[in-house]
Structure formats: C-alpha cells, structure tokens
Design a protein around this motif. Structure first.
Motif, short mmCIF file in Angstrom:
data_model
loop_
_atom_site.label_atom_id
_atom_site.label_comp_id
_atom_site.label_asym_id
_atom_site.label_seq_id
_atom_site.Cartn_x
_atom_site.Cartn_y
_atom_site.Cartn_z
N LYS A 1 0.85 -6.71 9.10
CA LYS A 1 1.26 -5.49 8.41
C LYS A 1 2.67 -5.10 8.83
O LYS A 1 2.96 -4.96 10.01
CB LYS A 1 0.30 -4.34 8.72
N GLN B 1 -8.47 8.95 5.40
CA GLN B 1 -9.30 7.80 5.78
C GLN B 1 -8.46 6.54 5.99
O GLN B 1 -8.85 5.64 6.73
CB GLN B 1 -10.35 7.52 4.69
N LEU B 2 -7.30 6.48 5.35
CA LEU B 2 -6.45 5.30 5.45
C LEU B 2 -5.40 5.39 6.55
O LEU B 2 -4.96 4.37 7.08
CB LEU B 2 -5.73 5.06 4.11
N LYS B 3 -5.02 6.60 6.89
CA LYS B 3 -3.90 6.82 7.79
C LYS B 3 -4.03 6.09 9.12
O LYS B 3 -3.09 5.45 9.60
CB LYS B 3 -3.70 8.31 8.04
N GLU B 4 -5.20 6.16 9.72
CA GLU B 4 -5.38 5.55 11.05
C GLU B 4 -5.32 4.03 11.02
O GLU B 4 -5.14 3.39 12.06
CB GLU B 4 -6.72 6.01 11.64
N LYS B 5 -5.41 3.45 9.83
CA LYS B 5 -5.34 2.00 9.70
C LYS B 5 -3.91 1.49 9.52
O LYS B 5 -3.68 0.28 9.48
CB LYS B 5 -6.20 1.55 8.52
N MET B 6 -2.97 2.43 9.38
CA MET B 6 -1.59 2.06 9.10
C MET B 6 -0.73 2.12 10.36
O MET B 6 -0.84 3.06 11.14
CB MET B 6 -0.99 3.00 8.04
N THR C 1 0.83 -1.20 0.00
CA THR C 1 0.00 0.00 0.00
C THR C 1 0.86 1.25 0.00
O THR C 1 1.76 1.39 0.84
CB THR C 1 -0.93 0.02 1.23
N GLU D 1 1.50 -6.03 3.53
CA GLU D 1 0.65 -6.98 4.23
C GLU D 1 0.92 -8.40 3.74
O GLU D 1 1.08 -8.63 2.55
CB GLU D 1 -0.82 -6.63 4.01
#
Length: 204
Positions: A61, A42-47, A8, A56
């Motif tokens: 991750k 929207q993606l940052k907090e999932k990384m 990603t 992944e």
C-alpha cells in the motif's frame, strides 16, 4: 484479468483525480474503489497514516496523493529528464497542491453567507495569487507548466481545474488564456478523453 492496481478514495474526484488521470494516460488498468463518507470510520484504521488516497500494488500500500502521483508519473514517462527538471516539476505540483488546499473550506462550509464570503476571497485573492504564476510558466514553456513539454505537472493541474472552477463558481480559467489552452490540450489526449467520458458521474 484483475487489475494489478487498486486506488482507494472517497466517492468523489478530490486528490485522487490526478492519480486517475495519470493511470488513464498510461492506459494502466486499475480498480477505482470509491467509498461513501459514512464508510470511512471502518476503513480508516486499515490505511497507512489513516489517510486516502491509497494505491495498492502486489500486496503493498502506497499513500500520500503527491507521492503516489509521482510514482505513477514515473511508470508512464511523464517525469523530467534529469534531477533539475524533476525539481521544476515538483515545485509546480507542490504549489498547486498548497494553493488548492486553501479552497477546501468553501466546500465544507454549510452556512451560505460564510460560503459566499469565502468564495469571494478565493476569486479576488487566493486564486489570482496562485494562477498568475502558473499562467506565466505556461507562457514561457511552450504552453506547458514546466520544462517545455507535457509532464505530470500538467495532468495534475488539469485534473484539479474542474474542482477549482466549481469552488470558484465559474470558469475562472478563461481569465488565463495559456492555462485555458493547456486544459483543452490535455483533455484532447485520447486516453484522458476516454477517462473523462467513462468515469463515474460524481461531482468533483
């Protein structure tokens, strides 16, 4: 068959490109997930650590571009033969990453005059300072950056060279014959050549 790896990163080359080179070199299939900058919040907090690239694999991750590249290098056989060789390779990679980071302000500067001044400094000072030692390493290592043979340091450098040239505004590598030859040599590796020919046509 769904690839077991998913990488990603933003919809650009950047610091994910060394990882893409390494995966491609080893003919490891991967999902090359690229997103637009407006999608990042929207993606940052999932990384992990809130950064990309992220690799992944099997539900896990991994993060930090150099750490991921080193991991993949182990999978594809481009590490050193012992701890000291790994130290030599790591030192080259760390130097490349450190000095390439100094060029990023050129990319993000929107004022054309300031951008021009930053580029001039890079061409006259920053890049010669970083490329001259690499040229010397390539000269004494049979045309490679470390340990006299192809390692992940070479792929790391070549994968970033396109972006470095773009930020410089011309092919600065032509001033360094050993580095220029190394770039051509890596780009002729069949699996790397295939990646270059088939990757998304997005500017680095």
């Amino acid at each position: 068959m769904v690839p077991s790896y998913k990488l990603t990163y933003f919809a650009t080359a950047g610091y994910a490109e060394p990882i893409r080179y390494l995966l491609s070199y080893g003919n490891i299939e991967f999902e090359d997930f690229r997103f637009k900058r407006e999608e990042w919040p929207q993606l940052k907090e999932k990384m992990p650590f809130g950064h990309v690239p992220v690799l992944e694999h099997n539900g896990k991750k991994g993060c930090q571009s150099v750490a991921i590249a080193r991991y993949v290098a182990k999978q594809v056989g481009l590490m050193g033969n012992d701890d000291w060789e790994d130290l030599e390779i790591d030192a080259i990679v760390d130097s490349i990453k450190e000095n390439s980071t100094k060029l990023l302000p050129i990319r993000f500067e929107t004022d054309e005059e300031k951008r021009k001044a930053l580029r001039e400094t890079a061409v006259k000072e920053t890049l010669p300072y970083s490329l001259k030692p690499l040229e010397a390493f390539a000269q004494k290592n049979n045309g490679y950056l470390a340990v006299g043979r192809l390692t992940w340091a070479d792929l790391y450098f070549v994968s970033l060279s396109e972006g470095i040239n773009r930020l410089a505004g011309f092919d600065i590598m032509k001033d360094y014959p050993n580095l220029h030859a190394l770039i051509n040599k890596v780009l002729e590796i069949p699996s790397i050549r295939k990646w270059i020919e088939t990757r998304p046509k997005i500017e680095p």
